[in-house]
Scaffold this motif. Structure first.
Motif, PDB file in Angstrom:
ATOM      1  N   ASN A 105      -3.049 -12.380 -10.045  1.00 34.88           N
ATOM      2  CA  ASN A 105      -3.322 -12.489  -8.642  1.00 34.88           C
ATOM      3  C   ASN A 105      -2.572 -11.614  -7.783  1.00 34.88           C
ATOM      4  N   LEU A 106      -1.133 -11.649  -8.097  1.00 33.90           N
ATOM      5  CA  LEU A 106      -0.233 -10.869  -7.156  1.00 33.90           C
ATOM      6  C   LEU A 106      -0.600  -9.261  -7.228  1.00 33.90           C
ATOM      7  N   ARG A 107      -0.839  -8.756  -8.536  1.00 31.48           N
ATOM      8  CA  ARG A 107      -1.182  -7.425  -8.629  1.00 31.48           C
ATOM      9  C   ARG A 107      -2.526  -7.168  -7.633  1.00 31.48           C
ATOM     10  N   ARG A 108      -3.435  -7.877  -7.422  1.00 30.65           N
ATOM     11  CA  ARG A 108      -4.506  -7.438  -6.512  1.00 30.65           C
ATOM     12  C   ARG A 108      -4.146  -7.183  -5.188  1.00 30.65           C
ATOM     13  N   ARG A 109      -3.260  -7.588  -4.822  1.00 27.66           N
ATOM     14  CA  ARG A 109      -2.636  -7.315  -3.438  1.00 27.66           C
ATOM     15  C   ARG A 109      -2.040  -5.921  -3.240  1.00 27.66           C
ATOM     16  N   GLU A 110      -1.367  -5.594  -4.171  1.00 26.41           N
ATOM     17  CA  GLU A 110      -0.776  -4.315  -3.980  1.00 26.41           C
ATOM     18  C   GLU A 110      -1.910  -3.272  -4.529  1.00 26.41           C
ATOM     19  N   ARG A 111      -2.965  -3.561  -5.213  1.00 24.78           N
ATOM     20  CA  ARG A 111      -4.245  -2.687  -5.640  1.00 24.78           C
ATOM     21  C   ARG A 111      -5.068  -2.629  -4.038  1.00 24.78           C
ATOM     22  N   ALA A 112      -5.069  -3.395  -3.212  1.00 20.66           N
ATOM     23  CA  ALA A 112      -5.495  -3.247  -1.947  1.00 20.66           C
ATOM     24  C   ALA A 112      -4.716  -2.254  -1.160  1.00 20.66           C
ATOM     25  N   VAL A 113      -3.596  -2.313  -1.343  1.00 24.04           N
ATOM     26  CA  VAL A 113      -2.479  -1.170  -0.695  1.00 24.04           C
ATOM     27  C   VAL A 113      -2.734   0.261  -0.941  1.00 24.04           C
ATOM     28  N   THR A 114      -2.675   0.271  -2.344  1.00 21.29           N
ATOM     29  CA  THR A 114      -3.000   1.572  -3.041  1.00 21.29           C
ATOM     30  C   THR A 114      -4.265   2.248  -2.783  1.00 21.29           C
ATOM     31  N   LEU A 115      -5.285   1.399  -2.645  1.00 21.61           N
ATOM     32  CA  LEU A 115      -6.802   1.770  -1.935  1.00 21.61           C
ATOM     33  C   LEU A 115      -6.496   2.441  -0.822  1.00 21.61           C
ATOM     34  N   THR A 116      -5.868   1.762  -0.047  1.00 21.04           N
ATOM     35  CA  THR A 116      -5.648   2.309   1.541  1.00 21.04           C
ATOM     36  C   THR A 116      -4.888   3.498   1.534  1.00 21.04           C
ATOM     37  N   ARG A 117      -3.873   3.616   0.858  1.00 15.16           N
ATOM     38  CA  ARG A 117      -3.016   4.780   0.796  1.00 15.16           C
ATOM     39  C   ARG A 117      -3.920   6.219   0.227  1.00 15.16           C
ATOM     40  N   GLU A 118      -4.477   5.702  -0.719  1.00 15.26           N
ATOM     41  CA  GLU A 118      -5.181   6.687  -1.668  1.00 15.26           C
ATOM     42  C   GLU A 118      -6.366   7.236  -0.582  1.00 15.26           C
ATOM     43  N   ALA A 119      -7.026   6.484  -0.051  1.00 19.38           N
ATOM     44  CA  ALA A 119      -8.315   7.045   1.092  1.00 19.38           C
ATOM     45  C   ALA A 119      -7.737   7.577   2.155  1.00 19.38           C
ATOM     46  N   LEU A 120      -6.266   7.334   2.817  1.00 18.18           N
ATOM     47  CA  LEU A 120      -5.862   8.125   3.947  1.00 18.18           C
ATOM     48  C   LEU A 120      -5.054   9.294   3.315  1.00 18.18           C
TER      49      LEU A 120
END
Length: 436
Positions: free
Chosen positions: A293-308
């Motif tokens: 559950n906690l890992r998925r929060r970091e994944r959303a951050v990673t996706l945002t960083r990668e997209a930018l």
């Protein structure tokens, strides 16, 4: 019937108002003076659909009142205990301070034949311990767990899908169960399942239900992690397995995971209690449920960083959502706010908006910028991150309209609630969790 409700937070205020609405005379008791003053005016101290109307009707009609004086409970036939059991600051176990204080406050005012009904989520074994404290007064303890969904709490209280009552063995337990049937007569007459059990079973019903739901959510999020490295689409996967009647589609929506004041702390408290009972291995899987559950929060951050382009420093990011779920202003352990705080920590210029939870979020995280209106948050954004699935975002936000406000074309769907094809057709770089 005259009822008292000790604890007028989320659970207690809703329960008191709902019980008054079905015809009982109810007094709500709490030590928080400001909360009691607000409730006495008929003002809800938190956002919950239908609650303000029930409060005002009860207060104006004289069937509902609130007090800081525990002595006001004297004379009630049933005394509900609805205080919180938060996670202890020094570990994962439940903090029983408020439960113990509520019982201590009630004891001088209990009379023989009274029923004390615990509604709070507690570690198994709590009811048996409290029953011994209450027994000298001649009152009888029952455990009547709540099954409220935030955003639907009024409906769930007045029209529950089941009622569970844990009672002591023998005639006094049978009488107590009959009293609770009378309290909930409208629901009982609608043939709502009314399940009578022992204390331990009643305590375990709520905590095990929450553990199951948390496990189901983390299961599909674990599948999302596999989907991300294989090119599969977790939403199609969830649809396919959800058609199996043994599994069902509900709670199989992958995203940034669960939060709020119940599931996270309850699964941790359950695991801690199992350890105390010498059966920690029986629920050891809950540790991994929590970790996923906690890992998925970091994944959303990673996706945002990668997209930018790998760096969010100085880039304006609109975070749509602050509450842990829609139809609520509850920000306790909110995945949405966690994502916003992590992006801010990486240097992003974060602007958070939410239809109900902005003020609560601002008090908890003043380092973030906030917008009261969705479009104000979108204006000038280089990336949009959807983290709470309010209809205002998932259904009512047109991609073309968003394009007219934002300067960038990155959208990260932290709840997999948007129409990916529509956003891509409008020129957006759409990123979902567990989606190609």
């Amino acid at each position: 019937m005259r009822l008292s409700v000790t604890g007028c937070g989320y659970l207690g205020a809703v329960h008191a108002a709902a019980m008054a609405s079905i015809g009982h005379e109810v007094v709500g008791i709490d030590v928080d003076v400001r909360k009691i003053d607000a409730l006495s005016r008929g003002d809800a101290p938190f956002f919950e659909p239908e609650l303000p109307e029930l409060l005002r009707a009860g207060v104006d009609g004289g069937t509902l009142r609130f007090s800081t004086d525990a002595a006001e409970a004297r004379g009630a036939a049933v005394h509900f205990i609805a205080v919180g059991t938060p996670q202890r600051k020094d570990g994962h176990a439940a903090d029983m301070t408020y439960i113990d204080a509520a019982v201590d406050a009630l004891l001088p005012h209990l009379q023989p034949g009274d029923i004390v009904a615990g509604k709070s989520t507690v570690p198994v074994g709590t009811a048996a311990r409290l029953a011994e404290l209450i027994a000298p007064t001649g009152a009888v303890l029952v455990w009547n767990p709540e099954f409220l969904r935030e955003g639907w709490a009024v409906v769930d209280t007045i029209s529950p899908d089941r009622l569970v009552v844990g009672v002591p063995a023998g005639p006094e337990g049978e009488r107590a169960a009959d009293v609770l049937r009378e309290v909930y007569r409208p629901a009982v007459e609608r043939e709502t399942p009314f399940l009578v059990s022992d204390y331990a079973t009643a305590e375990l019903v709520k905590i095990s239900a929450n553990a199951f739901l948390a496990t189901k959510i983390s299961f599909i999020n674990a599948m999302a992690e596999i989907a991300e490295v294989t090119g599969a689409d977790v939403t199609q996967l969830a649809d396919a397995i959800g058609h199996d009647a043994r599994i069902g589609r509900r709670f199989l929506s992958a995203g940034i995971g669960f939060g709020g004041g119940c599931l996270p702390k309850d699964i941790r408290a359950f695991a801690a209690r199992a350890e105390e009972l010498g059966r920690g291995e029986s629920v050891a899987f809950l540790r991994e449920v929590d970790a996923i559950n906690l890992r998925r929060r970091e994944r959303a951050v990673t996706l945002t960083r990668e997209a930018l382009g790998g760096d969010v420093v100085g880039k304006r990011v609109a975070v749509l959502g602050a509450a842990f779920k829609p139809h609520s202003d509850d920000i306790r352990d909110s995945p949405a706010l966690d994502v916003a705080v992590r992006l801010k920590g990486l240097g992003a210029d974060v602007v958070v908006t939410d239809p109900a939870a902005v003020e609560n979020a601002r008090r908890a995280h003043p380092q973030l910028a906030y917008a009261d209106a969705r479009d104000d948050a979108l204006r000038g954004a280089e990336a949009v991150v959807v983290v709470t699935e309010w209809d205002e975002y998932r259904r009512e936000l047109d991609p073309a309209h968003a394009s007219s406000l934002a300067t960038g074309r990155v959208v990260v769907d932290g709840r997999n609630c948007l129409d990916a094809d529509a956003w891509r057709a409008a020129g957006w770089d759409y990123r979902g969790l567990g989606r190609p």
